[in-house]
Each structure stands twice: as C-alpha cells, then as structure tokens.
Scaffold this motif. Structure first.
Motif, PDB file in Angstrom:
ATOM      1  N   SER A  25     -12.174   1.643  -2.634  1.00 18.18           N
ATOM      2  CA  SER A  25     -11.488   1.263  -3.858  1.00 18.18           C
ATOM      3  C   SER A  25     -12.254   1.733  -5.092  1.00 18.18           C
ATOM      4  N   ALA A  26     -13.541   2.020  -4.922  1.00 18.49           N
ATOM      5  CA  ALA A  26     -14.340   2.516  -6.032  1.00 18.49           C
ATOM      6  C   ALA A  26     -14.156   4.014  -6.235  1.00 18.49           C
ATOM      7  N   LEU A  27     -13.551   4.694  -5.269  1.00 19.15           N
ATOM      8  CA  LEU A  27     -13.341   6.123  -5.370  1.00 19.15           C
ATOM      9  C   LEU A  27     -12.119   6.433  -6.210  1.00 19.15           C
ATOM     10  N   PRO A  28     -12.190   7.434  -7.065  1.00 21.41           N
ATOM     11  CA  PRO A  28     -10.997   7.804  -7.815  1.00 21.41           C
ATOM     12  C   PRO A  28      -9.936   8.362  -6.879  1.00 21.41           C
ATOM     13  N   GLY A  29      -8.703   8.039  -7.134  1.00 15.68           N
ATOM     14  CA  GLY A  29      -7.619   8.584  -6.338  1.00 15.68           C
ATOM     15  C   GLY A  29      -7.361   7.842  -5.045  1.00 15.68           C
ATOM     16  N   GLY A  30      -7.858   6.629  -4.914  1.00 15.66           N
ATOM     17  CA  GLY A  30      -7.592   5.820  -3.729  1.00 15.66           C
ATOM     18  C   GLY A  30      -6.147   5.339  -3.731  1.00 15.66           C
ATOM     19  N   PRO A  31      -5.823   4.421  -2.840  1.00 12.13           N
ATOM     20  CA  PRO A  31      -4.454   3.897  -2.797  1.00 12.13           C
ATOM     21  C   PRO A  31      -4.046   3.280  -4.133  1.00 12.13           C
ATOM     22  N   PRO A  32      -2.811   3.493  -4.531  1.00  8.24           N
ATOM     23  CA  PRO A  32      -2.356   2.979  -5.820  1.00  8.24           C
ATOM     24  C   PRO A  32      -1.982   1.497  -5.784  1.00  8.24           C
ATOM     25  N   ILE A  33      -2.116   0.865  -4.625  1.00  3.24           N
ATOM     26  CA  ILE A  33      -1.783  -0.554  -4.503  1.00  3.24           C
ATOM     27  C   ILE A  33      -3.032  -1.337  -4.141  1.00  3.24           C
ATOM     28  N   ALA A  34      -3.048  -2.608  -4.516  1.00  6.94           N
ATOM     29  CA  ALA A  34      -4.194  -3.462  -4.237  1.00  6.94           C
ATOM     30  C   ALA A  34      -4.201  -3.882  -2.773  1.00  6.94           C
ATOM     31  N   CYS A  35      -5.388  -4.038  -2.232  1.00  6.43           N
ATOM     32  CA  CYS A  35      -5.557  -4.523  -0.863  1.00  6.43           C
ATOM     33  C   CYS A  35      -5.488  -6.046  -0.919  1.00  6.43           C
TER      34      CYS A  35
END
Length: 83
Positions: A25-35
């Motif tokens: 989640s700290a990486l740019p471009g990860g999933p656009p939705i929250a876990c």
C-alpha cells in the motif's frame, strides 16, 4: 541471448526492490481500493503497459490485521515472480 539475460537480471533486481519495499500500500500505483475486512484474503491485479517491456501485471493480496495490500506476484509476458 544477451538481451534476455540482461532483461532477466533487470527484472530480478526490480523484484528484489519491490520485495524489500514492505507493504504494497506504500508503493505508488497499488490497488485503487482500500484493503478492508470484507476483502481479507482477496487478490487484486493492477495492469501496466511499458513500451520497452510490454504488459506487466502486479497482483496484491489483502492480508488480515493490521490490514493492507501486500505484493504477491509480478508477471510479464513470459514469467512470474512470487513474493
């Protein structure tokens, strides 16, 4: 042959870099939705096109508490790297 070895080495270095980055989640471009709790155990794949390498697929796993997306697998047209 040389280019495929160089490409493999570059992908391996990239994989090590992402693997050492910690939570995805700290990486740019990860999933656009929250876990969220409703998504625990679910996978989410993000596709990106890079002109030099083609399509790259990043698969993330929503892990349990404390929660967050973790990088699970990175694939390109020829192979995948598991984390």
């Amino acid at each position: 042959m040389k280019s495929s070895i160089l490409y493999g080495a570059a992908l391996a270095l990239f994989a090590v870099t992402l693997g050492s980055a910690g939570e995805a989640s700290a990486l740019p471009g990860g999933p656009p939705i929250a876990c969220t709790e409703a998504l625990y155990g679910e996978f989410y794949t993000v596709e990106r096109y890079r002109p030099l390498t083609g399509w790259i697929y990043y698969t993330y796993l929503c892990e349990g508490p404390p929660g967050g997306w973790s990088l699970y697998m990175v694939c390109d047209e020829s192979h995948c790297v598991l984390y």
